[in-house]
Design an enzyme around this catalytic site. Structure first.
Site, PDB file in Angstrom:
ATOM      1  N   PRO A 292       0.702  -1.292  -0.042  1.00 19.21           N
ATOM      2  CG  PRO A 292      -0.104  -0.962   2.293  1.00 19.21           C
ATOM      3  CD  PRO A 292       0.995  -1.778   1.341  1.00 19.21           C
ATOM      4  NE  ARG A 294      -4.386   6.184  -4.824  1.00 18.69           N
ATOM      5  CZ  ARG A 294      -3.742   6.741  -5.595  1.00 18.69           C
ATOM      6  NH1 ARG A 294      -4.095   8.147  -5.478  1.00 18.69           N
ATOM      7  NH2 ARG A 294      -3.564   6.560  -6.701  1.00 18.69           N
ATOM      8  NE  ARG A 331      -3.101  11.695  -7.643  1.00 22.26           N
ATOM      9  CZ  ARG A 331      -4.441  11.675  -7.267  1.00 22.26           C
ATOM     10  NH1 ARG A 331      -5.088  12.433  -6.693  1.00 22.26           N
ATOM     11  NH2 ARG A 331      -4.877  10.742  -7.671  1.00 22.26           N
ATOM     12  CB  CYS A 362       3.026  30.171 -17.334  1.00 18.10           C
ATOM     13  SG  CYS A 362       3.628  31.432 -16.448  1.00 18.10           S
ATOM     14  CD  GLU A 363       1.811  24.649 -18.993  1.00 19.35           C
ATOM     15  OE1 GLU A 363       0.927  24.237 -19.774  1.00 19.35           O
ATOM     16  OE2 GLU A 363       2.856  25.037 -19.154  1.00 19.35           O
TER      17      GLU A 363
HETATM   18  C1  LIG Z   1       2.284   2.361  -7.281  1.00 20.54           C
HETATM   19  C2  LIG Z   1       2.443   1.088  -6.725  1.00 20.54           C
HETATM   20  C3  LIG Z   1       2.084   0.402  -5.717  1.00 20.54           C
HETATM   21  C4  LIG Z   1       1.217   1.573  -4.842  1.00 20.54           C
HETATM   22  O1  LIG Z   1       0.268   1.833  -5.233  1.00 20.54           O
HETATM   23  P1  LIG Z   1      -0.854   2.723  -4.055  1.00 20.54           P
HETATM   24  O2  LIG Z   1      -2.108   2.782  -5.147  1.00 20.54           O
HETATM   25  O3  LIG Z   1      -0.467   3.880  -3.912  1.00 20.54           O
HETATM   26  O4  LIG Z   1      -1.403   1.769  -2.957  1.00 20.54           O
HETATM   27  C5  LIG Z   1       2.452  -0.735  -5.084  1.00 20.54           C
HETATM   28  N1  LIG Z   1       3.059  -1.559  -5.885  1.00 20.54           N
HETATM   29  C6  LIG Z   1       3.589  -1.375  -7.192  1.00 20.54           C
HETATM   30  C7  LIG Z   1       4.330  -2.094  -8.054  1.00 20.54           C
HETATM   31  C8  LIG Z   1       3.398   0.066  -7.851  1.00 20.54           C
HETATM   32  O5  LIG Z   1       3.789   0.602  -8.995  1.00 20.54           O
END
Ligand SMILES: *Cc1c(COP(=O)(O)O)cnc(C)c1O
Length: 432
Positions: A292, A294, A331, A362-363
């Protein structure tokens, strides 16, 4: 009303995070400012860890995907909670090692790890390298032979599950730059090849099916598909892979429209699905890993800005300009991501306004969001954008030569700087 348990409103009608008044933080440290609640980060780490103990007999390890927010203090906190970390570059590896993360608890990812990065990872003793392609596997084997080392590897598999769509589909995922396809036999071939290499320890299989996923079923299916691959290889070669890494992708709440699943439910669901699949296929329950990113840091963080210009375009929209934007949060410009914002100094008021929050770059696409419901906004207000802990600081840039904001951590009403604000001098440091 809030997307994060770290947030509240105090008697002054101000937003608080980790028990600290957000308006005071903005005054004390300046804006734009990343604020991350340490308590929330730790709580999220523990939820995953406890769930592995409760639902999977402790037979697993949680890796924090450091790309979500990579700095020394975050990695120290995650490490002190007993998690490992995923790294996808020499820079993330360096940061994790400097933060004191034991190398054996690191997992090295990436679809094009350079030769230098592979040497760095192998020499540092990273626990696992997730192999993306055949030339890479051969390079790892060659480096290990030269250095007299043996490296444990996992194989990144495309399980054929597209979890980005709501009704995920079982095909169409061959077209991804990451990993080995199952349908074509590519995955089976590479594992059979790896079993012939003396400097490679075949640990197991890995997949990562997407991000910001609010469903359990794709994870269950991925686990079952990978169990099938372990069983296939066992039947063909007699070798039983012991490890399965199911990646990250667990969704969090950005706005009230998101309906995330409690994190521990993922482990419960995957555990159940795996037990059934392994029984049926006659293989042992694998050591399970999750990654994990995010969901560890996302809702733990907010960004504070000061409102500058306000522009009403009659019949069109109301623009509120802030002192940050795509440099600290790209994002929206990348994915048109949706955020919740509020006026931190009027946090408890009703969201009577609808504004488009614009950054200072500037976008024209440099927005935090379009037509966002918010309290009535005036020049000088402190605007808080919520759920910015993940993929904001780590994706930030110096476009328009804007220095990166500072990052402050809060804990039980106290605050401290964990990343200093960049200076103009920092901006020209490497210029000749
Ligand atoms: C980005 C990524 C994660 C984490 O993903 P989340 O959506 O932030 O939990 C885990 N493993 C791999 C291989 C990734 O590329």
């Amino acid at each position: 009303m809030f997307v994060s348990e770290a947030l509240n409103i105090n008697e002054k009608n101000h937003l608080t995070i980790g028990g600290c008044d957000a308006v005071e933080l903005a005054k004390q440290y300046g804006t734009p400012l990343y604020v991350v609640d340490e308590t929330a980060v730790r709580r999220h780490c523990r939820t995953y860890k406890d769930a592995i103990d409760k639902f999977y007999g402790g037979n697993g390890l949680v890796f924090y995907a450091s790309k979500a927010m990579c700095n020394l203090e975050t990695l120290r906190i995650v490490c002190s909670e007993g998690l490992g970390a995923d790294v996808v570059s020499g820079g993330e590896l360096y940061t994790a090692l400097k933060a004191g993360m034991p190398a054996e608890k690191l997992c090295m990812h990436g679809n094009n790890k350079t030769y230098e990065e592979l040497v760095y990872a192998i020499e540092s003793g990273v626990g696992r390298i997730v192999v993306d392609n055949k030339p890479e596997l051969d390079t790892i084997d060659a480096i290990c032979r030269e250095k007299g080392k043996k490296q444990k590897v996992l194989f990144r598999i495309k399980p054929g599950i597209d979890a980005h769509t709501h009704s995920f589909i079982m095909t169409g995922q061959i077209d991804s730059k990451f990993g080995f396809a199952l349908e074509t036999g590519e995955a089976h071939d590479i594992i059979r090849h790896a079993l012939t290499l003396s400097s490679i320890e075949v640990g197991g299989v890995h997949c990562h099916i997407g991000s910001q996923i609010h469903e359990l079923e794709p994870f269950r299916q991925a686990a079952v598909v990978l169990a099938g691959l372990i069983a296939d290889i066992k039947a063909e070669t007699g070798y039983e892979m012991k490890e399965m890494n199911l990646g990250g992708g667990y969704g969090v709440m950005y706005t009230e429209d998101d309906d995330p699943i409690e994190f521990d439910k993922y482990i419960e669901a995957v555990g159940e699905a795996l037990r059934a699949a392994c029984d049926e296929k006659g293989i042992a329950l694998p050591f399970v890993m999750m990654e994990p990113g995010r969901s560890i840091v996302g809702t733990a963080g907010i960004t504070l800005y000061t409102v500058g210009g306000i522009k009403d375009i009659p019949g069109v929209r109301r623009y509120v300009s802030i002192d940050g934007g795509m440099c600290d949060n790209p994002r929206y410009i990348l994915y048109e991501s949706v955020y919740k914002a509020l006026v931190a100094n009027k946090a408890g008021d009703a969201a009577v306004d609808k504004v488009t929050i614009a950054g200072k770059c500037c976008e024209s696409g440099d927005l935090i969001g379009k037509d966002m419901p918010i309290q009535s906004v005036e020049v000088g207000d402190t605007v808080a954008v919520l759920t910015t802990g993940a993929y904001n600081y780590s994706m930030s840039s110096n476009y328009n030569r804007i220095p990166r904001p500072a990052m402050v951590m809060t804990k039980d009403g106290e605050s401290r700087i964990v990343v200093k604000r960049e200076t103009y001098e920092d901006l020209i440091r490497n210029d000749i």
